[in-house]
Design an enzyme around this catalytic site. Sequence first.
Site, PDB file in Angstrom:
ATOM      1  N   PRO A   1     -11.753  24.298   0.172  1.00 54.09           N
ATOM      2  CG  PRO A   1     -10.222  22.590  -0.223  1.00 54.09           C
ATOM      3  CD  PRO A   1     -11.216  23.465  -0.909  1.00 54.09           C
ATOM      4  CG  ASN A   2      -8.357  23.597   4.952  1.00 52.11           C
ATOM      5  OD1 ASN A   2      -8.864  23.106   5.950  1.00 52.11           O
ATOM      6  ND2 ASN A   2      -7.615  22.916   4.107  1.00 52.11           N
TER       7      ASN A   2
ATOM      8  NE  ARG B   1      -5.651  27.760   5.895  1.00 55.55           N
ATOM      9  CZ  ARG B   1      -5.640  27.487   4.601  1.00 55.55           C
ATOM     10  NH1 ARG B   1      -6.617  27.922   3.814  1.00 55.55           N
ATOM     11  NH2 ARG B   1      -4.667  26.786   4.073  1.00 55.55           N
TER      12      ARG B   1
ATOM     13  CE1 TYR C   1      -3.890  30.528   2.222  1.00 59.80           C
ATOM     14  CE2 TYR C   1      -2.853  30.005   4.320  1.00 59.80           C
ATOM     15  CZ  TYR C   1      -3.117  29.690   3.001  1.00 59.80           C
ATOM     16  OH  TYR C   1      -2.600  28.542   2.458  1.00 59.80           O
TER      17      TYR C   1
ATOM     18  CG  ASN D   1      -9.515  30.819  -2.934  1.00 62.71           C
ATOM     19  OD1 ASN D   1      -8.867  29.812  -3.200  1.00 62.71           O
ATOM     20  ND2 ASN D   1      -9.112  31.722  -2.057  1.00 62.71           N
TER      21      ASN D   1
ATOM     22  CB  ALA E   1      -6.001  22.370  -1.226  1.00 61.62           C
TER      23      ALA E   1
ATOM     24  CG  HIS F   1      -2.633  23.474  -5.921  1.00 62.82           C
ATOM     25  ND1 HIS F   1      -2.201  24.541  -6.700  1.00 62.82           N
ATOM     26  CD2 HIS F   1      -2.992  24.008  -4.727  1.00 62.82           C
ATOM     27  CE1 HIS F   1      -2.280  25.653  -5.978  1.00 62.82           C
ATOM     28  NE2 HIS F   1      -2.759  25.363  -4.793  1.00 62.82           N
TER      29      HIS F   1
ATOM     30  CG  ASP G   1     -13.321  17.943 -16.410  1.00 57.38           C
ATOM     31  OD1 ASP G   1     -12.450  18.633 -16.989  1.00 57.38           O
ATOM     32  OD2 ASP G   1     -13.228  16.705 -16.279  1.00 57.38           O
TER      33      ASP G   1
ATOM     34  CD  GLU H   1      -6.645  30.329 -10.449  1.00 55.81           C
ATOM     35  OE1 GLU H   1      -6.030  29.478  -9.796  1.00 55.81           O
ATOM     36  OE2 GLU H   1      -6.327  30.657 -11.615  1.00 55.81           O
TER      37      GLU H   1
ATOM     38  CG  HIS I   1      -5.343  31.149  -5.472  1.00 56.42           C
ATOM     39  ND1 HIS I   1      -5.868  30.011  -4.914  1.00 56.42           N
ATOM     40  CD2 HIS I   1      -5.358  30.973  -6.804  1.00 56.42           C
ATOM     41  CE1 HIS I   1      -6.170  29.160  -5.879  1.00 56.42           C
ATOM     42  NE2 HIS I   1      -5.886  29.727  -7.035  1.00 56.42           N
TER      43      HIS I   1
ATOM     44  NE  ARG J   1       0.602  26.061  -0.732  1.00 58.23           N
ATOM     45  CZ  ARG J   1      -0.471  25.646  -0.077  1.00 58.23           C
ATOM     46  NH1 ARG J   1      -1.648  25.666  -0.650  1.00 58.23           N
ATOM     47  NH2 ARG J   1      -0.359  25.205   1.156  1.00 58.23           N
TER      48      ARG J   1
END
Length: 142
Positions: A9-10, A17, A22, A69, A72, A75, A82, A93, A95, A106
Amino acid sequence: MKIAIVNGPNLNMLGKRNKDHYGTLTLDSINQLLVDTFKEHEFTFFQSNHEGALVDYIQTLDCDGLVINAAAYTHTSVAIRDALEIHSFLKVEVHLSDINNREDFRKTNFIKDVVNCSFFGKKEQSYIDAVNYLVEKNKFLK
């Protein structure tokens, strides 16, 4: 190598942003950077603001490696965790920001134990580092 890039998301709002966290690139620019940097590899790109859509997509992946990525949802989402756990291919992963040096919420990370490696805090370089990791590790798996 077939590499899936999944964004949560976002991230579709990159470029609008907080640039300190970012960077200035849009998600499309980051995707193009990966294609241009790793010409010999095949990429698929997926972004959604919806948890269920991300879970559905992850469940159907057929690739050699994944860069995710979860944004949100890192978290908050046991469901994404899963779905990632189902797969045996390499998972990384990423970020853009350093999630360990931001707000306390976070620091909770539901996916870190089901990925092979994490890169964060280096903006778009985090994605490049993640793909480099996948490419290097994949050489040893073959």
